[in-house]
Design an enzyme around this catalytic site. Sequence first.
Site, PDB file in Angstrom:
ATOM      1  N   PRO A  87       0.822  -1.212   0.000  1.00  0.00           N
ATOM      2  CA  PRO A  87       0.000   0.000   0.000  1.00  0.00           C
ATOM      3  C   PRO A  87       0.855   1.261   0.000  1.00  0.00           C
ATOM      4  O   PRO A  87       0.390   2.340  -0.342  1.00  0.00           O
ATOM      5  CB  PRO A  87      -0.832  -0.116   1.276  1.00  0.00           C
ATOM      6  CG  PRO A  87      -0.212  -1.162   2.086  1.00  0.00           C
ATOM      7  CD  PRO A  87       0.587  -2.038   1.179  1.00  0.00           C
ATOM      8  N   GLU A 114       1.457  -5.431   6.529  1.00  0.00           N
ATOM      9  CA  GLU A 114       2.352  -4.654   7.413  1.00  0.00           C
ATOM     10  C   GLU A 114       3.744  -4.610   6.807  1.00  0.00           C
ATOM     11  O   GLU A 114       4.569  -3.806   7.200  1.00  0.00           O
ATOM     12  CB  GLU A 114       2.439  -5.279   8.804  1.00  0.00           C
ATOM     13  CG  GLU A 114       1.133  -5.258   9.573  1.00  0.00           C
ATOM     14  CD  GLU A 114       0.404  -6.577   9.437  1.00  0.00           C
ATOM     15  OE1 GLU A 114      -0.450  -6.865  10.273  1.00  0.00           O
ATOM     16  OE2 GLU A 114       0.704  -7.323   8.493  1.00  0.00           O
ATOM     17  N   ARG A 156      -2.377  -9.268 -20.515  1.00  0.00           N
ATOM     18  CA  ARG A 156      -3.376  -9.064 -21.592  1.00  0.00           C
ATOM     19  C   ARG A 156      -2.804  -8.185 -22.707  1.00  0.00           C
ATOM     20  O   ARG A 156      -3.310  -8.183 -23.823  1.00  0.00           O
ATOM     21  CB  ARG A 156      -4.655  -8.452 -21.058  1.00  0.00           C
ATOM     22  CG  ARG A 156      -4.531  -7.029 -20.552  1.00  0.00           C
ATOM     23  CD  ARG A 156      -5.832  -6.505 -20.005  1.00  0.00           C
ATOM     24  NE  ARG A 156      -6.782  -6.199 -21.057  1.00  0.00           N
ATOM     25  CZ  ARG A 156      -6.790  -5.058 -21.751  1.00  0.00           C
ATOM     26  NH1 ARG A 156      -5.860  -4.139 -21.533  1.00  0.00           N
ATOM     27  NH2 ARG A 156      -7.702  -4.853 -22.682  1.00  0.00           N
ATOM     28  N   ASP A 171      -8.477   0.214 -25.502  1.00  0.00           N
ATOM     29  CA  ASP A 171      -8.674   0.153 -24.055  1.00  0.00           C
ATOM     30  C   ASP A 171      -9.428   1.383 -23.550  1.00  0.00           C
ATOM     31  O   ASP A 171      -9.277   2.467 -24.091  1.00  0.00           O
ATOM     32  CB  ASP A 171      -7.305   0.052 -23.352  1.00  0.00           C
ATOM     33  CG  ASP A 171      -6.892  -1.403 -23.218  1.00  0.00           C
ATOM     34  OD1 ASP A 171      -5.752  -1.676 -22.840  1.00  0.00           O
ATOM     35  OD2 ASP A 171      -7.746  -2.264 -23.524  1.00  0.00           O
TER      36      ASP A 171
HETATM   37  O1  LIG Z   1      -1.248  -2.906  -3.589  1.00  0.00           O
HETATM   38  C1  LIG Z   1      -1.642  -2.657  -2.306  1.00  0.00           C
HETATM   39  N1  LIG Z   1      -2.903  -2.006  -2.182  1.00  0.00           N
HETATM   40  C2  LIG Z   1      -3.553  -2.134  -1.054  1.00  0.00           C
HETATM   41  N2  LIG Z   1      -3.216  -2.995  -0.090  1.00  0.00           N
HETATM   42  C3  LIG Z   1      -2.139  -3.829  -0.208  1.00  0.00           C
HETATM   43  C4  LIG Z   1      -1.814  -4.776   0.770  1.00  0.00           C
HETATM   44  C5  LIG Z   1      -0.733  -5.631   0.623  1.00  0.00           C
HETATM   45  C6  LIG Z   1       0.024  -5.553  -0.506  1.00  0.00           C
HETATM   46  C7  LIG Z   1      -0.283  -4.633  -1.485  1.00  0.00           C
HETATM   47  C8  LIG Z   1      -1.346  -3.734  -1.336  1.00  0.00           C
END
Ligand SMILES: O[C@H]1NC=Nc2ccccc21
Length: 235
Positions: A87, A114, A156, A171
């Site tokens: 994330p 985490e 793809r 696309d």
């Molecule tokens: O790509 C991310 N988007 C949201 N949450 C995650 C959790 C773990 C790995 C990757 C992500």
Amino acid sequence: PTLRIDVVSIFPEYLTPLRAALLGRAIDRGIISVDVHDLRDWTHDVHRGVDDSPYGGGPGMVMKPEVWGPCLDDVCPDDALLVVPTPAGVPFTQSMAEDLSRERHLVFACGRYEGIDQRVVDDAATRTRVLEVSIGDFVLIGGEVATIAMVEATVRLIDGVLGNAASHQQDSFSDGLLEGPSYTRPEVWRGLAVPAVLRSGDHAKIEKWRHEESLQRTRSRRPDLLPADEPGQPD
Ligand SMILES: O[C@H]1NC=Nc2ccccc21
């Protein structure tokens, strides 16, 4: 194969969708190869531990460098591109999918959200290219779903994967706007009729109508995508 994909995860069964449908066909036809590795195969202890408490305290667990390091030594050669879903990564975009589709070898390291001890990435970056990538501003449990999404968006685009009927040339992001509504038979369904313009056979009028629908939908759902000269831009 044109593209070799390796995925490391503590839930290897989570990656089975990569072998289904069009991606499965691409594997069968030798266009891509997909190998999934269980991170626990690189653990040393009888409990096959992969994570530990975070230095500095805080919730959750962090994945151990002593497990990930040897794993990537075996799975990720220097000429591969290491993709780490997180994330905290740079946003994944269609443009990045196009870049990834031109690679020869991608290795996806699926960590828990985490995270993986930062030294794993820092150490890998001394040998190979590393991308920390997010698929969106929401939190998943781990990187597996993000990996499936990125692999689908990437594969793809490789010639031969999509039948030319489902070509990626048009696309939805091709003109930068959201796609408008689509319709097929029947002409009236549950009292709802297909917009008459689409049955007019007037291709210029249809194209104009579709562009207008795209603009309207983009204004209301994704004003951030509007080109500068279009009204409705966010301040
Ligand atoms: O790509 C991310 N988007 C949201 N949450 C995650 C959790 C773990 C790995 C990757 C992500």
